[in-house]
Scaffold this motif. Structure first.
Motif, PDB file in Angstrom:
ATOM      1  N   PHE A 153       0.894  -1.191  -0.084  1.00  0.00           N
ATOM      2  CA  PHE A 153      -0.079   0.097   0.063  1.00  0.00           C
ATOM      3  C   PHE A 153       0.864   1.243   0.126  1.00  0.00           C
ATOM      4  CE2 PHE A 153      -3.403  -2.558   0.431  1.00  0.00           C
ATOM      5  CZ  PHE A 153      -4.652  -1.951   0.560  1.00  0.00           C
ATOM      6  N   GLN A 154       1.784   1.237   0.796  1.00  0.00           N
ATOM      7  CA  GLN A 154       2.761   2.222   0.846  1.00  0.00           C
ATOM      8  C   GLN A 154       3.473   2.520  -0.539  1.00  0.00           C
ATOM      9  OE1 GLN A 154       5.801   2.078   3.568  1.00  0.00           O
ATOM     10  NE2 GLN A 154       5.830   4.321   4.077  1.00  0.00           N
ATOM     11  N   LEU A 155       4.038   1.538  -1.095  1.00  0.00           N
ATOM     12  CA  LEU A 155       4.635   1.853  -2.428  1.00  0.00           C
ATOM     13  C   LEU A 155       3.571   2.341  -3.377  1.00  0.00           C
ATOM     14  CD1 LEU A 155       7.200   1.348  -4.167  1.00  0.00           C
ATOM     15  CD2 LEU A 155       6.203  -0.931  -4.742  1.00  0.00           C
ATOM     16  N   ILE A 156       2.472   1.899  -3.468  1.00  0.00           N
ATOM     17  CA  ILE A 156       1.292   2.126  -4.560  1.00  0.00           C
ATOM     18  C   ILE A 156       1.122   3.602  -4.371  1.00  0.00           C
ATOM     19  CG2 ILE A 156      -0.813   1.762  -5.382  1.00  0.00           C
ATOM     20  CD1 ILE A 156      -0.575  -1.143  -4.957  1.00  0.00           C
ATOM     21  N   GLY A 157       0.795   3.982  -3.068  1.00  0.00           N
ATOM     22  CA  GLY A 157       0.397   5.212  -2.502  1.00  0.00           C
ATOM     23  C   GLY A 157       1.475   6.323  -2.794  1.00  0.00           C
ATOM     24  N   LEU A 158       2.721   6.128  -2.526  1.00  0.00           N
ATOM     25  CA  LEU A 158       3.761   7.096  -2.667  1.00  0.00           C
ATOM     26  C   LEU A 158       4.294   7.152  -4.204  1.00  0.00           C
ATOM     27  CD1 LEU A 158       6.495   5.638   0.175  1.00  0.00           C
ATOM     28  CD2 LEU A 158       4.978   8.135  -0.008  1.00  0.00           C
ATOM     29  N   GLN A 159       4.153   6.190  -4.819  1.00  0.00           N
ATOM     30  CA  GLN A 159       4.233   6.420  -6.309  1.00  0.00           C
ATOM     31  C   GLN A 159       2.999   6.848  -7.164  1.00  0.00           C
ATOM     32  OE1 GLN A 159       6.248   3.197  -8.216  1.00  0.00           O
ATOM     33  NE2 GLN A 159       8.002   3.290  -6.785  1.00  0.00           N
ATOM     34  N   LYS A 160       1.888   6.987  -6.212  1.00  0.00           N
ATOM     35  CA  LYS A 160       0.646   7.409  -6.992  1.00  0.00           C
ATOM     36  C   LYS A 160      -0.063   6.716  -8.412  1.00  0.00           C
ATOM     37  CE  LYS A 160       0.464  11.832  -4.746  1.00  0.00           C
ATOM     38  NZ  LYS A 160      -0.195  11.723  -3.476  1.00  0.00           N
ATOM     39  N   LYS A 161       0.129   5.302  -8.180  1.00  0.00           N
ATOM     40  CA  LYS A 161      -0.007   4.430  -9.072  1.00  0.00           C
ATOM     41  C   LYS A 161      -1.469   4.271  -9.203  1.00  0.00           C
ATOM     42  CE  LYS A 161       4.222   3.691 -10.411  1.00  0.00           C
ATOM     43  NZ  LYS A 161       4.473   4.193 -11.628  1.00  0.00           N
ATOM     44  N   SER A 162      -2.097   4.000 -10.319  1.00  0.00           N
ATOM     45  CA  SER A 162      -3.337   3.760 -10.762  1.00  0.00           C
ATOM     46  C   SER A 162      -3.358   2.066 -11.097  1.00  0.00           C
ATOM     47  CB  SER A 162      -4.026   4.694 -11.607  1.00  0.00           C
ATOM     48  OG  SER A 162      -4.247   5.922 -11.143  1.00  0.00           O
ATOM     49  N   GLY A 163      -4.298   1.389 -10.710  1.00  0.00           N
ATOM     50  CA  GLY A 163      -4.444  -0.003 -11.189  1.00  0.00           C
ATOM     51  C   GLY A 163      -5.221  -0.902 -10.112  1.00  0.00           C
ATOM     52  N   VAL A 164      -4.948  -2.284 -10.272  1.00  0.00           N
ATOM     53  CA  VAL A 164      -5.888  -3.187  -9.565  1.00  0.00           C
ATOM     54  C   VAL A 164      -4.795  -4.151  -8.838  1.00  0.00           C
ATOM     55  CG1 VAL A 164      -7.648  -5.036  -9.227  1.00  0.00           C
ATOM     56  CG2 VAL A 164      -8.018  -2.890 -10.858  1.00  0.00           C
ATOM     57  N   LEU A 165      -5.000  -4.065  -7.309  1.00  0.00           N
ATOM     58  CA  LEU A 165      -4.271  -5.195  -6.567  1.00  0.00           C
ATOM     59  C   LEU A 165      -5.092  -6.374  -6.252  1.00  0.00           C
ATOM     60  CD1 LEU A 165      -1.724  -5.777  -4.827  1.00  0.00           C
ATOM     61  CD2 LEU A 165      -3.117  -4.420  -2.927  1.00  0.00           C
ATOM     62  N   THR A 166      -4.741  -7.506  -6.706  1.00  0.00           N
ATOM     63  CA  THR A 166      -5.573  -8.521  -6.289  1.00  0.00           C
ATOM     64  C   THR A 166      -4.877  -9.556  -5.595  1.00  0.00           C
ATOM     65  OG1 THR A 166      -6.228  -8.605  -8.758  1.00  0.00           O
ATOM     66  CG2 THR A 166      -6.507 -10.711  -7.581  1.00  0.00           C
ATOM     67  N   LEU A 167      -5.171  -9.853  -4.475  1.00  0.00           N
ATOM     68  CA  LEU A 167      -4.852 -10.617  -3.377  1.00  0.00           C
ATOM     69  C   LEU A 167      -5.474 -11.878  -3.271  1.00  0.00           C
ATOM     70  CD1 LEU A 167      -5.038  -7.312  -1.863  1.00  0.00           C
ATOM     71  CD2 LEU A 167      -3.039  -8.532  -0.896  1.00  0.00           C
ATOM     72  N   LYS A 168      -4.966 -12.914  -2.921  1.00  0.00           N
ATOM     73  CA  LYS A 168      -5.272 -14.375  -3.078  1.00  0.00           C
ATOM     74  C   LYS A 168      -4.834 -15.211  -1.926  1.00  0.00           C
ATOM     75  CE  LYS A 168      -5.730 -14.846  -8.060  1.00  0.00           C
ATOM     76  NZ  LYS A 168      -5.399 -15.673  -9.234  1.00  0.00           N
TER      77      LYS A 168
END
Length: 187
Positions: free
Chosen positions: A16-31
């Protein structure tokens, strides 16, 4: 940004920190086993979350009933109308004037939050972040949650969870509302 692996190698807060800091857009899928959770990000903010199988307590109608915004009868009526019109449940509820726009926004925030915060208790599982996917979320009613605020609340929940488990004792019981002085637990 290709990001995938296991939660043992790279924890959910780190992701979450990496996606938030880099202001990325997309879908995180967790299984994890048979459970699959998707979290959608727009410019580093959480805008949607869904799980399969879908838990009853995560459904929008149940969130609204549990919070006292609508009655069970209103929910059943709206679900029947939704089936006929194929509109989103939130739209039906607003059109029928069972709730207002603000109540819908708050219920959607709770719905997304519940799904995401439950992930913070996962210790195992696989994840994959895909930037290419088109984001599908209710742009009119969903207010993005910053990854930073999700992380802070997730950390608080993790800190408090052992105290809750100790106090509750068994999660196999059923809790109900009582009058003062009455015992509320049945196993």
């Amino acid at each position: 940004m290709a990001l995938q692996g296991t939660l043992k190698d790279f924890s959910l807060p780190d992701i979450f920190q990496l996606i938030g800091l880099q202001k990325k857009s997309g879908v995180l899928t967790l299984k994890d086993g048979s459970e699959v959770v998707t979290v959608s990000f727009l410019d580093g903010d959480v805008v949607a979350a869904d799980s399969l199988p879908k838990r009853m307590e995560d459904r929008l109608g149940m969130v609204l009933v549990k919070s006292g915004q609508i009655t069970d009868m209103q929910l059943q009526s709206a679900l029947k109308l939704q089936k006929q019109t194929l509109k989103q449940l939130g739209t039906v509820l607003v059109e029928q004037r069972y709730i207002g726009q603000e109540a819908l926004r708050e219920a959607l925030r709770i719905q997304v939050s519940q799904t995401v915060y439950r992930l913070f208790r996962w210790r195992n599982g696989e994840y994959k972040f895909s930037q290419d996917q088109k984001l599908d979320y209710d742009k009119e009613h969903v207010l993005p949650l910053s990854a930073e605020s999700v992380l802070m609340e997730g950390a608080r929940i993790l800190d408090e969870w052992p105290m809750i488990e100790k106090r509750v004792g068994s999660f196999s019981g059923i809790f109900g509302r009582t009058r003062a002085g009455e015992k509320a637990f049945s196993a």
